[in-house]
Design a protein around this motif. Structure first.
Motif, PDB file in Angstrom:
ATOM      1  N   GLU A 169       5.997  -7.035 -21.917  1.00 52.12           N
ATOM      2  CA  GLU A 169       6.519  -6.628 -20.607  1.00 52.12           C
ATOM      3  C   GLU A 169       5.381  -6.292 -19.647  1.00 52.12           C
ATOM      4  O   GLU A 169       5.430  -6.632 -18.456  1.00 52.12           O
ATOM      5  CB  GLU A 169       7.452  -5.432 -20.787  1.00 52.12           C
ATOM      6  CG  GLU A 169       8.743  -5.788 -21.506  1.00 52.12           C
ATOM      7  CD  GLU A 169       9.586  -4.573 -21.844  1.00 52.12           C
ATOM      8  OE1 GLU A 169       9.159  -3.437 -21.502  1.00 52.12           O
ATOM      9  OE2 GLU A 169      10.660  -4.741 -22.457  1.00 52.12           O
ATOM     10  N   ARG A 170       4.366  -5.636 -20.151  1.00 44.67           N
ATOM     11  CA  ARG A 170       3.208  -5.276 -19.323  1.00 44.67           C
ATOM     12  C   ARG A 170       2.478  -6.526 -18.844  1.00 44.67           C
ATOM     13  O   ARG A 170       2.095  -6.628 -17.670  1.00 44.67           O
ATOM     14  CB  ARG A 170       2.271  -4.403 -20.162  1.00 44.67           C
ATOM     15  CG  ARG A 170       1.037  -3.892 -19.436  1.00 44.67           C
ATOM     16  CD  ARG A 170       0.229  -3.032 -20.389  1.00 44.67           C
ATOM     17  NE  ARG A 170      -0.921  -2.417 -19.765  1.00 44.67           N
ATOM     18  CZ  ARG A 170      -1.816  -1.679 -20.418  1.00 44.67           C
ATOM     19  NH1 ARG A 170      -1.661  -1.467 -21.721  1.00 44.67           N
ATOM     20  NH2 ARG A 170      -2.847  -1.168 -19.771  1.00 44.67           N
ATOM     21  N   MET A 171       2.284  -7.496 -19.732  1.00 48.87           N
ATOM     22  CA  MET A 171       1.586  -8.725 -19.369  1.00 48.87           C
ATOM     23  C   MET A 171       2.374  -9.548 -18.361  1.00 48.87           C
ATOM     24  O   MET A 171       1.805 -10.130 -17.432  1.00 48.87           O
ATOM     25  CB  MET A 171       1.285  -9.536 -20.627  1.00 48.87           C
ATOM     26  CG  MET A 171       0.208  -8.904 -21.505  1.00 48.87           C
ATOM     27  SD  MET A 171       0.087  -9.678 -23.141  1.00 48.87           S
ATOM     28  CE  MET A 171      -0.293 -11.362 -22.695  1.00 48.87           C
ATOM     29  N   ILE A 172       3.689  -9.588 -18.537  1.00 47.36           N
ATOM     30  CA  ILE A 172       4.533 -10.309 -17.578  1.00 47.36           C
ATOM     31  C   ILE A 172       4.420  -9.664 -16.197  1.00 47.36           C
ATOM     32  O   ILE A 172       4.253 -10.343 -15.186  1.00 47.36           O
ATOM     33  CB  ILE A 172       5.996 -10.333 -18.068  1.00 47.36           C
ATOM     34  CG1 ILE A 172       6.136 -11.205 -19.328  1.00 47.36           C
ATOM     35  CG2 ILE A 172       6.917 -10.859 -16.956  1.00 47.36           C
ATOM     36  CD1 ILE A 172       7.492 -11.105 -20.000  1.00 47.36           C
ATOM     37  N   GLU A 173       4.503  -8.342 -16.164  1.00 47.94           N
ATOM     38  CA  GLU A 173       4.415  -7.608 -14.907  1.00 47.94           C
ATOM     39  C   GLU A 173       3.079  -7.850 -14.215  1.00 47.94           C
ATOM     40  O   GLU A 173       3.004  -7.958 -12.985  1.00 47.94           O
ATOM     41  CB  GLU A 173       4.605  -6.113 -15.177  1.00 47.94           C
ATOM     42  CG  GLU A 173       4.473  -5.232 -13.945  1.00 47.94           C
ATOM     43  CD  GLU A 173       5.607  -5.422 -12.945  1.00 47.94           C
ATOM     44  OE1 GLU A 173       5.402  -5.082 -11.762  1.00 47.94           O
ATOM     45  OE2 GLU A 173       6.690  -5.901 -13.358  1.00 47.94           O
TER      46      GLU A 173
END
Length: 258
Positions: A169-173
């Motif tokens: 989720e952090r990488m997508i964001e």
């Protein structure tokens, strides 16, 4: 029918000369437009630069692979000098990152010096406005995300990524990219990541000559395997093969300014 592809992560210099010759001769047959050939160390960087000058489809990156003993100060400076001298020729800084597998073998290995070296490479990527190609999986990935965020870097490619839902989720964001290898055909973990990660932030790779299992067992790793990966991505995403081909090619060309 197959469509054009780019192998977003391959160690082309690690193949023997005969196999390299075969692969180069078959690129057009399998519609492989480019190979992003990453470097392991100084010797590897020199080899990739030389190979790229013999065939413009080989796109070199310079870095130091983290799954090995750290280079001495002299080699670090020589690698950095190579980046300076070839900044208009290379497409990225890489492969760089943290030694996840090496630490599993040697639990006492100090991580700090690897983080320090990685931060130097991140600063070079910023200085020369180049993408950075990362080896950072599982619990190492959040550490690398911290460094990228610290320096406001978004032009980051996590190759063969594996990690937690929170990290995904952090990488997508943060708009980081990942790339998928042929093990997506038989690894549920990778299929799960494909399902979660936006196609718009995805590329495909072989990491050749790294060997694969199941239907690829005892085969020389070849960029043509990417076509099978695309079939699986299409299936997992519920999209047509044409849509997947087009988006992945666009992503890679845009990310690496090809």
């Amino acid at each position: 029918m197959i469509q054009p592809i780019i192998d977003a992560h391959i160690h082309f210099d690690n193949y023997n000369e005969e196999t390299r010759h075969t692969l180069i001769n078959e690129l057009d047959l399998y519609q492989v437009k480019s190979l992003i050939s990453v470097s392991n160390d100084k010797k590897s960087a020199h080899a990739n630069l030389q190979l790229s000058r013999s065939d413009q489809r080989i796109q070199p990156a310079i870095g130091f692979h983290p799954e090995q003993k750290l280079p001495d100060d002299q080699e670090v400076e020589q690698i950095i000098q190579l980046i300076h001298e070839n900044m208009d020729h290379i497409v990225a800084i890489g492969e760089v990152g943290l030694p996840y597998y090496l630490r599993r073998k040697e639990p006492s290995l100090a991580l700090g010096p690897y983080i320090k070296l990685l931060e130097r490479f991140i600063k070079l990527a910023i200085k020369f406005n180049k993408p950075i190609i990362l080896h950072a999986i599982y619990e190492d990935a959040p550490i690398v995300c911290d460094l990228l965020e610290k320096h406001s870097v978004t032009h980051a490619h996590f190759h063969w990524f594996k990690g937690s839902q929170a990290t995904i989720e952090r990488m997508i964001e943060n708009k980081y990219y990942i790339s998928v290898t042929p093990d997506c055909l038989y690894e549920e973990e990778i299929q799960s990541i494909i399902k979660k990660f936006p196609l718009e932030q995805m590329m495909v790779e072989t990491d050749g000559p790294w060997p694969f299992e199941r239907m690829f067992k005892n085969q020389v790793t070849h960029p043509k395997m990417i076509h099978e990966s695309i079939n699986k991505i299409s299936e997992v995403k519920g999209l047509t093969r044409g849509e997947v081909y087009d988006q992945l090619l666009h992503n890679t060309k845009n990310f690496y300014d090809l």
